[in-house]
Design a protein around this motif. Structure first.
Motif, PDB file in Angstrom:
ATOM      1  N   ALA A 212       0.841  -1.206   0.000  1.00 12.24           N
ATOM      2  CA  ALA A 212       0.000   0.000   0.000  1.00 12.24           C
ATOM      3  C   ALA A 212       0.878   1.259   0.000  1.00 12.24           C
ATOM      4  CB  ALA A 212      -0.922  -0.014   1.219  1.00 12.24           C
ATOM      5  N   CYS A 213       1.955   1.235   0.786  1.00 14.10           N
ATOM      6  CA  CYS A 213       2.861   2.406   0.834  1.00 14.10           C
ATOM      7  C   CYS A 213       3.532   2.616  -0.521  1.00 14.10           C
ATOM      8  CB  CYS A 213       3.923   2.232   1.910  1.00 14.10           C
ATOM      9  SG  CYS A 213       3.273   2.442   3.558  1.00 14.10           S
ATOM     10  N   CYS A 214       3.858   1.498  -1.180  1.00 13.12           N
ATOM     11  CA  CYS A 214       4.475   1.581  -2.511  1.00 13.12           C
ATOM     12  C   CYS A 214       3.565   2.371  -3.451  1.00 13.12           C
ATOM     13  CB  CYS A 214       4.729   0.163  -3.028  1.00 13.12           C
ATOM     14  SG  CYS A 214       5.136   0.068  -4.766  1.00 13.12           S
ATOM     15  N   GLY A 215       2.300   1.960  -3.508  1.00 13.04           N
ATOM     16  CA  GLY A 215       1.346   2.667  -4.377  1.00 13.04           C
ATOM     17  C   GLY A 215       1.119   4.098  -3.935  1.00 13.04           C
ATOM     18  N   ALA A 216       0.996   4.286  -2.608  1.00 13.83           N
ATOM     19  CA  ALA A 216       0.676   5.618  -2.085  1.00 13.83           C
ATOM     20  C   ALA A 216       1.813   6.614  -2.338  1.00 13.83           C
ATOM     21  CB  ALA A 216       0.390   5.522  -0.592  1.00 13.83           C
ATOM     22  N   THR A 217       3.057   6.199  -2.120  1.00 12.26           N
ATOM     23  CA  THR A 217       4.170   7.152  -2.275  1.00 12.26           C
ATOM     24  C   THR A 217       4.356   7.552  -3.743  1.00 12.26           C
ATOM     25  OG1 THR A 217       5.720   5.304  -2.326  1.00 12.26           O
ATOM     26  CG2 THR A 217       5.505   6.470  -0.242  1.00 12.26           C
ATOM     27  N   VAL A 218       4.233   6.570  -4.637  1.00  7.97           N
ATOM     28  CA  VAL A 218       4.398   6.901  -6.060  1.00  7.97           C
ATOM     29  C   VAL A 218       3.254   7.806  -6.525  1.00  7.97           C
ATOM     30  CG1 VAL A 218       4.552   5.959  -8.396  1.00  7.97           C
ATOM     31  CG2 VAL A 218       5.745   4.827  -6.541  1.00  7.97           C
ATOM     32  N   ALA A 219       2.033   7.482  -6.097  1.00 10.98           N
ATOM     33  CA  ALA A 219       0.877   8.303  -6.493  1.00 10.98           C
ATOM     34  C   ALA A 219       0.948   9.692  -5.858  1.00 10.98           C
ATOM     35  CB  ALA A 219      -0.414   7.605  -6.095  1.00 10.98           C
ATOM     36  N   TRP A 220       1.474   9.772  -4.652  1.00  8.70           N
ATOM     37  CA  TRP A 220       1.660  11.077  -3.994  1.00  8.70           C
ATOM     38  C   TRP A 220       2.614  11.941  -4.816  1.00  8.70           C
ATOM     39  CZ3 TRP A 220       0.344  14.486  -0.278  1.00  8.70           C
ATOM     40  CH2 TRP A 220       1.298  15.419   0.116  1.00  8.70           C
ATOM     41  N   ARG A 221       3.682  11.314  -5.297  1.00 10.45           N
ATOM     42  CA  ARG A 221       4.684  12.067  -6.061  1.00 10.45           C
ATOM     43  C   ARG A 221       4.129  12.533  -7.408  1.00 10.45           C
ATOM     44  NH1 ARG A 221       8.773   8.510  -5.347  1.00 10.45           N
ATOM     45  NH2 ARG A 221       8.593   7.712  -7.451  1.00 10.45           N
TER      46      ARG A 221
ATOM     47  N   ALA B 227      -1.580  -1.962  -3.764  1.00 11.20           N
ATOM     48  CA  ALA B 227      -0.838  -0.800  -4.275  1.00 11.20           C
ATOM     49  C   ALA B 227      -1.790   0.169  -4.975  1.00 11.20           C
ATOM     50  CB  ALA B 227       0.261  -1.254  -5.228  1.00 11.20           C
ATOM     51  N   ALA B 228      -2.761  -0.393  -5.711  1.00 14.79           N
ATOM     52  CA  ALA B 228      -3.741   0.467  -6.389  1.00 14.79           C
ATOM     53  C   ALA B 228      -4.575   1.241  -5.365  1.00 14.79           C
ATOM     54  CB  ALA B 228      -4.639  -0.387  -7.281  1.00 14.79           C
ATOM     55  N   ILE B 229      -4.955   0.552  -4.282  1.00 14.02           N
ATOM     56  CA  ILE B 229      -5.734   1.228  -3.227  1.00 14.02           C
ATOM     57  C   ILE B 229      -4.865   2.315  -2.577  1.00 14.02           C
ATOM     58  CG2 ILE B 229      -6.828   0.913  -0.966  1.00 14.02           C
ATOM     59  CD1 ILE B 229      -7.587  -1.959  -1.981  1.00 14.02           C
ATOM     60  N   GLY B 230      -3.596   1.961  -2.316  1.00 10.28           N
ATOM     61  CA  GLY B 230      -2.659   2.964  -1.777  1.00 10.28           C
ATOM     62  C   GLY B 230      -2.540   4.149  -2.727  1.00 10.28           C
ATOM     63  N   GLY B 231      -2.556   3.836  -4.033  1.00  8.66           N
ATOM     64  CA  GLY B 231      -2.457   4.896  -5.045  1.00  8.66           C
ATOM     65  C   GLY B 231      -3.618   5.871  -4.967  1.00  8.66           C
ATOM     66  N   VAL B 232      -4.816   5.337  -4.696  1.00 16.68           N
ATOM     67  CA  VAL B 232      -5.998   6.215  -4.571  1.00 16.68           C
ATOM     68  C   VAL B 232      -5.779   7.176  -3.403  1.00 16.68           C
ATOM     69  CG1 VAL B 232      -8.476   6.275  -4.035  1.00 16.68           C
ATOM     70  CG2 VAL B 232      -7.563   4.518  -5.574  1.00 16.68           C
ATOM     71  N   PHE B 233      -5.283   6.641  -2.282  1.00 15.62           N
ATOM     72  CA  PHE B 233      -5.044   7.495  -1.111  1.00 15.62           C
ATOM     73  C   PHE B 233      -3.941   8.519  -1.390  1.00 15.62           C
ATOM     74  CE2 PHE B 233      -7.284   4.080   1.092  1.00 15.62           C
ATOM     75  CZ  PHE B 233      -8.118   4.812   1.922  1.00 15.62           C
ATOM     76  N   GLY B 234      -2.853   8.043  -1.998  1.00 16.39           N
ATOM     77  CA  GLY B 234      -1.717   8.937  -2.264  1.00 16.39           C
ATOM     78  C   GLY B 234      -2.098  10.083  -3.190  1.00 16.39           C
ATOM     79  N   ALA B 235      -2.787   9.740  -4.284  1.00 17.20           N
ATOM     80  CA  ALA B 235      -3.156  10.777  -5.262  1.00 17.20           C
ATOM     81  C   ALA B 235      -4.183  11.737  -4.673  1.00 17.20           C
ATOM     82  CB  ALA B 235      -3.697  10.116  -6.530  1.00 17.20           C
ATOM     83  N   THR B 236      -5.116  11.175  -3.877  1.00 15.03           N
ATOM     84  CA  THR B 236      -6.134  12.041  -3.254  1.00 15.03           C
ATOM     85  C   THR B 236      -5.473  13.001  -2.271  1.00 15.03           C
ATOM     86  OG1 THR B 236      -7.693  10.219  -3.454  1.00 15.03           O
ATOM     87  CG2 THR B 236      -8.338  12.024  -2.006  1.00 15.03           C
ATOM     88  N   ALA B 237      -4.549  12.463  -1.471  1.00 16.08           N
ATOM     89  CA  ALA B 237      -3.852  13.324  -0.503  1.00 16.08           C
ATOM     90  C   ALA B 237      -3.095  14.431  -1.228  1.00 16.08           C
ATOM     91  CB  ALA B 237      -2.898  12.476   0.344  1.00 16.08           C
ATOM     92  N   ARG B 238      -2.490  14.090  -2.364  1.00  7.34           N
ATOM     93  CA  ARG B 238      -1.738  15.094  -3.143  1.00  7.34           C
ATOM     94  C   ARG B 238      -2.679  16.180  -3.668  1.00  7.34           C
ATOM     95  NH1 ARG B 238       2.901  17.361  -3.271  1.00  7.34           N
ATOM     96  NH2 ARG B 238       4.224  15.702  -4.060  1.00  7.34           N
ATOM     97  N   ARG B 239      -3.872  15.746  -4.125  1.00  7.74           N
ATOM     98  CA  ARG B 239      -4.833  16.735  -4.653  1.00  7.74           C
ATOM     99  C   ARG B 239      -5.316  17.667  -3.552  1.00  7.74           C
ATOM    100  NH1 ARG B 239      -7.917  12.975  -9.125  1.00  7.74           N
ATOM    101  NH2 ARG B 239      -5.977  12.591 -10.246  1.00  7.74           N
ATOM    102  N   ILE B 240      -5.567  17.076  -2.389  1.00  6.75           N
ATOM    103  CA  ILE B 240      -6.021  17.914  -1.264  1.00  6.75           C
ATOM    104  C   ILE B 240      -4.910  18.907  -0.914  1.00  6.75           C
ATOM    105  CG2 ILE B 240      -6.567  17.879   1.214  1.00  6.75           C
ATOM    106  CD1 ILE B 240      -7.967  15.129   0.639  1.00  6.75           C
ATOM    107  N   GLN B 241      -3.666  18.398  -0.895  1.00  4.89           N
ATOM    108  CA  GLN B 241      -2.549  19.294  -0.558  1.00  4.89           C
ATOM    109  C   GLN B 241      -2.412  20.418  -1.586  1.00  4.89           C
ATOM    110  OE1 GLN B 241       1.268  18.813  -1.732  1.00  4.89           O
ATOM    111  NE2 GLN B 241       2.274  19.261   0.231  1.00  4.89           N
ATOM    112  N   SER B 242      -2.617  20.074  -2.877  1.00  3.76           N
ATOM    113  CA  SER B 242      -2.443  21.105  -3.907  1.00  3.76           C
ATOM    114  C   SER B 242      -3.567  22.143  -3.865  1.00  3.76           C
ATOM    115  CB  SER B 242      -2.345  20.470  -5.300  1.00  3.76           C
ATOM    116  OG  SER B 242      -3.567  19.887  -5.625  1.00  3.76           O
ATOM    117  N   ILE B 243      -4.721  21.770  -3.278  1.00  6.00           N
ATOM    118  CA  ILE B 243      -5.803  22.761  -3.102  1.00  6.00           C
ATOM    119  C   ILE B 243      -5.476  23.663  -1.910  1.00  6.00           C
ATOM    120  CG2 ILE B 243      -8.243  23.045  -2.471  1.00  6.00           C
ATOM    121  CD1 ILE B 243      -8.707  20.316  -3.965  1.00  6.00           C
ATOM    122  N   VAL B 244      -5.026  23.025  -0.824  1.00  7.91           N
ATOM    123  CA  VAL B 244      -4.709  23.791   0.389  1.00  7.91           C
ATOM    124  C   VAL B 244      -3.480  24.670   0.169  1.00  7.91           C
ATOM    125  CG1 VAL B 244      -4.043  23.570   2.831  1.00  7.91           C
ATOM    126  CG2 VAL B 244      -5.729  22.016   1.851  1.00  7.91           C
TER     127      VAL B 244
END
Lengths: 96, 206
Positions: B105-114, B183-200
């Motif tokens: 999950a961290c693998c997917g989340a970190t790559v999607a966050w980036r 990893a795909a589920i982690g990716g959803v979290f990572g990308a969502t967190a990135r989008r929230i951060q880019s709004i804030v």
């Protein structure tokens, strides 16, 4: 060092080419990119996007330039290497 | 000026692995290198291979650490099972399963966050799934090799109780499916967190 040599032409592919030519071997583009990112995070270099070109399918170039702290770091590195070599004749000959 | 283009699938992998800031510039650098190679030698296959190798380098830098983390976890579990006898594997199984799930999950989340892309998580999972089992099997082979050369009878009994040597060579391949999903589920979290951060805190694009 590649950025110093390339001056205004220091963008990703040019730096990659310069590093490969200087080392005389192939280097992964990812390694060069990761190094540039690390230098940027440490505020040793800055970058900005430039124009695209036909050979790049119109994609922009990211140009890198040194910060004053990087010049200090390069000078320090050179001084340390010279200190380490102090007292030896180059090239080393015979048995060590 | 040649207009050759590298394999589309490799370009897409690169695009999905890079953060938005570098997507065009690094992609352009590789296309420039690719076309330089075709200028020097008109063998497209050699230039294609060069391009794919460069993309593999970027992929390795993105997910290599997670592939090795998974392999280390898997081998560590095997070593513990071999060296410390037990009749109840429930606690060990729970811990190793939770840790392995966390790694994927961290693998997917970190790559999607980036990258800010949800599909980066799934791609990271697929790339990890192609490397992690091979690394795991290689490390297991080394470990079992040492056991065969120096191990006591008790160690062989422990290994047999925990699933046998063959499990160390087959199980890594069975867990990659669930790993990709995690990893795909982690990716959803990572990308969502990135989008929230880019709004804030909107990114400064240079």
């Amino acid at each position: 060092m590649a950025i110093v040599r390339l001056r205004k032409e220091a963008y990703g592919r040019a730096i990659h080419r310069e590093v490969e030519e200087r080392l005389g071997r192939s280097v992964a583009a990812g390694a060069v990119h990761a190094t540039l990112q690390r230098l940027e995070r440490k505020n040793l270099v800055t970058s900005e996007l430039g124009e695209g070109a036909e050979i790049r399918a119109g994609r922009p170039r990211r140009f890198y330039s040194l910060q004053p702290s990087a010049r200090l770091a390069l000078n320090d590195a050179r001084a340390h290497i010279e200190k380490l070599w102090n007292g030896f004749e180059w090239p080393l000959k015979g048995r060590i | 000026m040649n207009q050759a283009t590298p394999p589309a699938w490799a370009e897409e992998i690169l695009r999905v692995l890079l953060p938005p800031r570098d997507r065009d510039s690094v992609g352009g650098d590789l296309i420039e290198g690719y076309r330089e190679r075709i200028e020097l030698s008109p063998r497209k296959a050699a230039a294609d291979l060069w391009y794919v190798r460069q993309v593999a380098g970027f992929a390795y830098r993105s997910v290599g650490v997670w592939a090795f983390a998974f392999a280390a976890l898997f081998v560590a579990r095997g070593v513990v099972d071999a060296l410390i006898a037990t009749d109840d594997f429930t606690v060990r199984s729970t811990i190793s399963t939770v840790l392995a799930a966390t790694v994927w999950a961290c693998c997917g989340a970190t790559v999607a966050w980036r990258t800010g892309l949800i599909r980066s998580g799934a791609l990271a999972g697929i790339l990890t799934a192609t490397v992690a089992p091979l690394v795991t099997v290689t490390l297991n082979a080394l470990f079992y090799g040492v056991v065969v050369l120096t191990g006591s009878d008790q160690i062989f009994v422990n290994i047999a109780r925990s699933g046998g040597i063959e499990e160390g060579f087959t199980l890594p391949f069975f867990v990659v499916g669930p790993g990709i999903v995690l990893a795909a589920i982690g990716g959803v979290f990572g990308a969502t967190a990135r989008r929230i951060q880019s709004i804030v805190r909107p990114p400064r694009m240079l």
